[in-house]
Design a protein around this motif. Structure first.
Motif, PDB file in Angstrom:
ATOM      1  N   ASP A 101      79.586   2.658  15.999  1.00  0.00           N
ATOM      2  CA  ASP A 101      80.312   2.575  14.598  1.00  0.00           C
ATOM      3  C   ASP A 101      81.563   2.896  14.843  1.00  0.00           C
ATOM      4  OD1 ASP A 101      77.933   2.622  13.065  1.00  0.00           O
ATOM      5  OD2 ASP A 101      78.241   4.114  11.873  1.00  0.00           O
ATOM      6  N   ARG A 105      84.337   0.151  13.444  1.00  0.00           N
ATOM      7  CA  ARG A 105      84.992   0.700  12.334  1.00  0.00           C
ATOM      8  C   ARG A 105      86.025  -0.260  11.468  1.00  0.00           C
ATOM      9  NH1 ARG A 105      87.625   1.960  17.009  1.00  0.00           N
ATOM     10  NH2 ARG A 105      89.782   2.173  17.121  1.00  0.00           N
ATOM     11  N   LEU A 117      82.527   6.549   9.164  1.00  0.00           N
ATOM     12  CA  LEU A 117      83.962   6.338   9.761  1.00  0.00           C
ATOM     13  C   LEU A 117      84.852   5.856   8.728  1.00  0.00           C
ATOM     14  CD1 LEU A 117      82.410   7.403  12.277  1.00  0.00           C
ATOM     15  CD2 LEU A 117      83.989   5.650  13.683  1.00  0.00           C
ATOM     16  N   PRO A 124      87.341   8.966  13.729  1.00  0.00           N
ATOM     17  CA  PRO A 124      86.864   8.056  14.823  1.00  0.00           C
ATOM     18  C   PRO A 124      86.852   8.757  16.273  1.00  0.00           C
ATOM     19  CG  PRO A 124      88.412   6.974  13.418  1.00  0.00           C
ATOM     20  CD  PRO A 124      88.166   8.104  12.938  1.00  0.00           C
TER      21      PRO A 124
END
Length: 359
Positions: A101, A105, A117, A124
């Protein structure tokens, strides 16, 4: 002043009501604002739900079966080192989810803005830090299981990071994911039995299944291609045939136990009767779990049906692991792995995470 007027004045001084946001479990929870005092459990449960969604907790039930199937293939009984291998696998798997992820993002902000996120529920930097910490923990647990286990865990960790950071969107992506699953099974074999050679066939079968699922997942948000689900359907049929009807070379210890003249001997190389039947039943369960959603996605490769196909392929990992353990002549281990499937469904239902994507 009347009670109604006092209440109205208090509401005006408190400011507008707090906006609502959806947690990972789908429940609506208020967010904190300058003029409101949320309940103490609200933010905590929201953060926990966001992390549960980021780490795809229901998918964790597909991980222990790798090490257990590897131990069975190595002809060794699961023990403390197997538990360390399972812990290492879980940490490295979760590291891959967090890193996935973090790396995606920007893409998720467009295609999956509800994820933790892009929605702002997790920073992050926190996801990247978690990925690094989990990788370190996974390698430490593997080191505790012995040098052979660490020798497998190190390339496994490197494969996870290479996939998420560089290979995921390249033609090598599915192969890298397949290699990671295969290495995870070999980690269990190395930790429990000290070697990996006997577990290579099982690792290849599990890796082939993962290759098919990953190839389908590349069209999860766009759909439009029948080739990947059709290939996955064919792969499922071939793997079912190989697991349930292929000639099996039992590990040395189990070959001795099934030698001619002893109860349960089988000159064809198949496990003794009940174990062979268990292998067939679990192989059928694997085929039933994976084949139907693949077939539907082949007929109509729309994003919703492709997503269902991916989910079915991931869920089918558990009965495949169990069938591989039974195929290696370890019925007790096989049943233990098979029990993870209903446990995972129950957890997903209670955590209200049935619709959380696992890719």
């Amino acid at each position: 002043m009347s009670r109604t007027a006092a209440a109205a004045r208090a509401a005006a001084e408190a400011g507008p009501p707090a906006p609502e946001q959806r947690s990972a479990s789908g429940a609506v929870a208020p967010t904190a604002s300058c003029g409101s005092v949320p309940r103490a459990s609200g933010p905590r449960s929201g953060r926990a739900g966001a992390w549960a969604e980021l780490l795809r907790l229901p998918a964790l039930f597909t991980v222990p079966g790798d090490a257990l199937a590897g131990a069975a293939a190595a002809g060794a009984r699961p023990g403390p080192r197997t538990l360390l291998a399972i812990g290492s696998s879980l940490c490295l798997y979760e590291a891959g989810m967090a890193l996935n992820d973090w790396a995606d993002r920007a893409e998720d902000a467009v295609e999956r803005p509800h994820r933790p996120l892009p929605s702002g529920r997790i920073r992050p930097a926190a996801a990247l830090t978690a990925a690094g910490a989990l990788t370190g923990a996974g390698l430490a647990l593997a080191a505790g299981a012995g040098r052979p286990a660490l020798a497998v865990a190190a390339p496994l960790a490197a494969t996870v990071w290479a996939y998420d950071l560089a290979l995921k969107h390249t033609p090598a992506g599915p192969a890298a994911m397949a290699a990671a699953r295969g290495l995870d099974l070999l980690l269990g074999a190395a930790a429990t039995g000290g070697g990996t050679r006997a577990a290579l066939p099982s690792a290849a079968l599990l890796g082939s299944h993962t290759l098919a699922v990953t190839a389908v997942s590349r069209r999860e948000t766009t759909g439009g291609s029948v080739l990947a689900p059709l290939a996955a359907l064919a792969t499922t049929g071939a793997l079912t045939r190989l697991v349930t009807a292929g000639r099996i070379r039992l590990p040395a210890g189990r070959r001795a136990a099934a030698a001619p003249g002893l109860p349960g001997s089988n000159p064809a190389g198949q496990p003794p009767g009940p174990t062979g039947a268990l292998t067939t039943v679990l192989g059928a369960a694997y085929a039933a779990t994976a084949a139907r959603p693949y077939f539907h996605a082949t007929l109509n490769p729309s994003p919703p049906l492709v997503q269902r196909a991916v989910g079915g392929g991931v869920r089918a990992t558990v009965p495949l692991q169990a069938a591989l353990a039974a195929r290696s002549g370890a019925p007790v281990t096989s049943l233990l792995v098979a029990a993870l499937a209903p446990a995972g469904r129950m957890f997903a239902k209670r955590a209200a995470m049935r619709k959380v994507s696992i890719t």
